[in-house]
Design an enzyme around this catalytic site. Structure first.
Site, PDB file in Angstrom:
ATOM      1  N   ASP A  59      -3.143  35.382 -33.658  1.00 41.03           N
ATOM      2  CA  ASP A  59      -3.809  34.260 -34.321  1.00 41.03           C
ATOM      3  C   ASP A  59      -2.978  33.835 -35.525  1.00 41.03           C
ATOM      4  OD1 ASP A  59      -5.382  32.472 -35.745  1.00 41.03           O
ATOM      5  OD2 ASP A  59      -7.244  33.494 -35.259  1.00 41.03           O
ATOM      6  N   ILE A  91      -8.606  33.627 -46.061  1.00 36.37           N
ATOM      7  CA  ILE A  91      -9.731  34.449 -45.632  1.00 36.37           C
ATOM      8  C   ILE A  91      -9.311  35.339 -44.459  1.00 36.37           C
ATOM      9  CG2 ILE A  91     -11.393  32.732 -46.407  1.00 36.37           C
ATOM     10  CD1 ILE A  91     -11.775  31.909 -43.473  1.00 36.37           C
ATOM     11  N   GLY A 111     -12.279  36.028 -38.545  1.00 34.29           N
ATOM     12  CA  GLY A 111     -13.591  36.496 -38.111  1.00 34.29           C
ATOM     13  C   GLY A 111     -13.480  37.559 -37.040  1.00 34.29           C
ATOM     14  N   HIS A 126      -5.251  32.050 -42.771  1.00 34.25           N
ATOM     15  CA  HIS A 126      -5.355  33.481 -43.055  1.00 34.25           C
ATOM     16  C   HIS A 126      -4.132  34.033 -43.787  1.00 34.25           C
ATOM     17  CE1 HIS A 126      -8.817  33.224 -40.485  1.00 34.25           C
ATOM     18  NE2 HIS A 126      -8.066  32.785 -39.485  1.00 34.25           N
TER      19      HIS A 126
END
Length: 284
Positions: A187, A207, A210, A192
């Protein structure tokens, strides 16, 4: 409208061959924070190739998540990726995942729901090898600004937590560099890693993925309540209820009973702000 629900659901599934080996599995586990303490026999099951087993959530990154990629480029879908949010994830295991192998991953849009101000795409990915089915994975993707055509709103099930104290509570720290390591599993979203991109998206800093929180939570459940046995997991689902930042701590509360574990995950440093909700692990 950029989403044509009938065309998207009716489109032919897309198939791709995927492969992985023990290094991919080990990297994924390390990205979840495995290996602390490094010589702990329980952690070596995640990090040492001679003892390796595969956490079922690895299915979300095997072959770099072809189900989501294929789904967002399906016929009938033409959307701004900046409007996309990962709303939920589920995995059903058909048998334990091997530490290495090749499989065919078939992805399609299983459903499109109208939530009014947003659309929800259910992107289904099914993987099978020469021995048969391995897993079925559903990603629920919110697309802001694409609802309102009068379609089916879809399910809105919420999983009420038991009215008692948790059977177990653990805390898992998120290292400052953890998102940088996790993204090596496929990803590459700059949200991120890149502070400037994160600010454009409305966050003070990058962040955590998830799906990293998702994997960390399953590992905590397996290690705490399933005797470290990944083969006992039958299915695992969650709703992404909030964000978490590298450097923070996940508080993972678990309620066990009748072949299932309900879980609530919060961010300790932000007054237990929700991170994962409606979370359920079904097991043997």
């Amino acid at each position: 409208m950029p989403i044509d629900p009938a065309k998207a659901v009716a489109a032919e599934p897309r198939s791709a061959e995927i492969s992985w080996d023990h290094k991919d599995v080990q990297l994924y586990h390390l990205g979840l924070g495995a290996g602390v303490p490094a010589t702990d026999p329980d952690e070596l099951r995640y990090t040492l190739e001679s003892r390796l087993h595969v956490l079922p959530s690895f299915a979300t990154v095997a072959g770099a998540g072809m189900g989501v990629v294929g789904g967002l480029s399906a016929p009938g879908i033409d959307i701004d990726l900046a409007a996309v949010l990962h709303g939920g994830q589920s995995i059903t295991l058909h048998r334990p995942l091997p530490t290495g192998g090749r499989a065919v991953s078939t992805s399609r849009v299983a459903a499109v729901y109208d939530k009014g101000k947003a659309a929800v795409l259910v992107l289904r990915s099914e993987a099978a090898d020469e021995d048969g089915p391995l897993w079925t994975s559903d990603a629920s993707i919110f697309v802001r600004g694409e609802g309102g055509w009068g379609g089916d709103r879809g399910p809105s099930e919420r999983l009420a937590l038991p009215d008692r104290a948790p059977d177990a509570t653990v805390e898992r720290p998120i290292r400052e560099e953890q998102a940088l390591l996790y993204r090596l599993s496929g990803d590459w979203n700059p949200l991120h890693a890149d502070p400037e991109f994160a600010k454009l998206a409305g966050f003070d800093k990058p962040i955590l993925h998830g799906l990293c929180s998702y994997g960390m939570t399953l590992k905590a459940v397996v290690d705490t309540l399933l005797d470290g046995d990944v083969t006992r997991v039958r299915s695992y689902r969650t709703r992404f209820a909030g964000i978490v930042f590298p450097g923070e701590t996940l508080r993972i509360r678990m309620w066990a009973g009748d072949g299932r574990v309900q879980v609530a995950v919060t961010a300790v440093e932000r007054d237990d702000a929700p991170v994962l909700a409606d979370t359920l692990v079904e097991h043997s």
